[in-house]
Design a protein around this motif. Structure first.
Motif, PDB file in Angstrom:
ATOM      1  N   LEU A   1     -12.929  -2.559   2.241  1.00 50.93           N
ATOM      2  CA  LEU A   1     -12.143  -2.796   3.442  1.00 50.93           C
ATOM      3  C   LEU A   1     -10.835  -3.511   3.104  1.00 50.93           C
ATOM      4  N   LYS A   2     -10.929  -4.506   2.230  1.00 46.45           N
ATOM      5  CA  LYS A   2      -9.722  -5.230   1.804  1.00 46.45           C
ATOM      6  C   LYS A   2      -8.774  -4.309   1.043  1.00 46.45           C
TER       7      LYS A   2
ATOM      8  N   ILE B   1      -2.844   0.279   3.377  1.00 53.21           N
ATOM      9  CA  ILE B   1      -2.240   0.656   4.647  1.00 53.21           C
ATOM     10  C   ILE B   1      -0.993  -0.173   4.950  1.00 53.21           C
ATOM     11  N   GLU B   2      -1.014  -1.433   4.550  1.00 52.37           N
ATOM     12  CA  GLU B   2       0.114  -2.332   4.853  1.00 52.37           C
ATOM     13  C   GLU B   2       1.318  -2.023   4.077  1.00 52.37           C
TER      14      GLU B   2
END
Length: 113
Positions: free
Chosen positions: A105-106, A112-113
């Motif tokens: 998830l991280k 994505i960022e």
């Protein structure tokens, strides 16, 4: 309403629609996916996201491919090649324990960022 809330509501509506199209009551559906009727109601109302395990069970009961549960807005228009990749990634995620899922998830958030 934030994006996460909107996604929960969209997913809940899709699940409810798929269930009703198959003439499955909420009670029967809950039993088949090994969850409480209250849990199914909260998912269908967009209050909670289903866990990956629950999505896998819903997929089997409803006959809906797993990737369909994760399509929102423009994502629903993903190409067949993209959908195949999403399915492959999802399949691998189901084999991971919670520790590694948190790491993934991280990693995904970072990409994505």
């Amino acid at each position: 309403m934030n994006a996460n809330t909107i996604k929960k509501k969209q997913l809940g509506n899709k699940i409810k629609e798929w269930r009703k199209q198959r003439n499955i009551t909420q009670e029967d559906f809950a039993g088949k996916i090994e969850r409480s009727t209250e849990a199914v109601s909260m998912i269908e109302r967009g209050i909670n996201f289903p866990s990956p395990d629950t999505v896998a069970k819903m997929s089997v009961v409803l006959g809906i491919p797993i990737h369909e549960f994760y399509k929102y807005g423009d994502e629903a228009k993903a190409s067949a090649k993209t959908q195949k990749l999403i399915d492959e990634i999802t399949g691998r995620l189901y084999k991971m324990d919670e520790k590694y899922l948190k790491i993934m998830l991280k990693v995904a958030d970072g990409l994505i960022e």
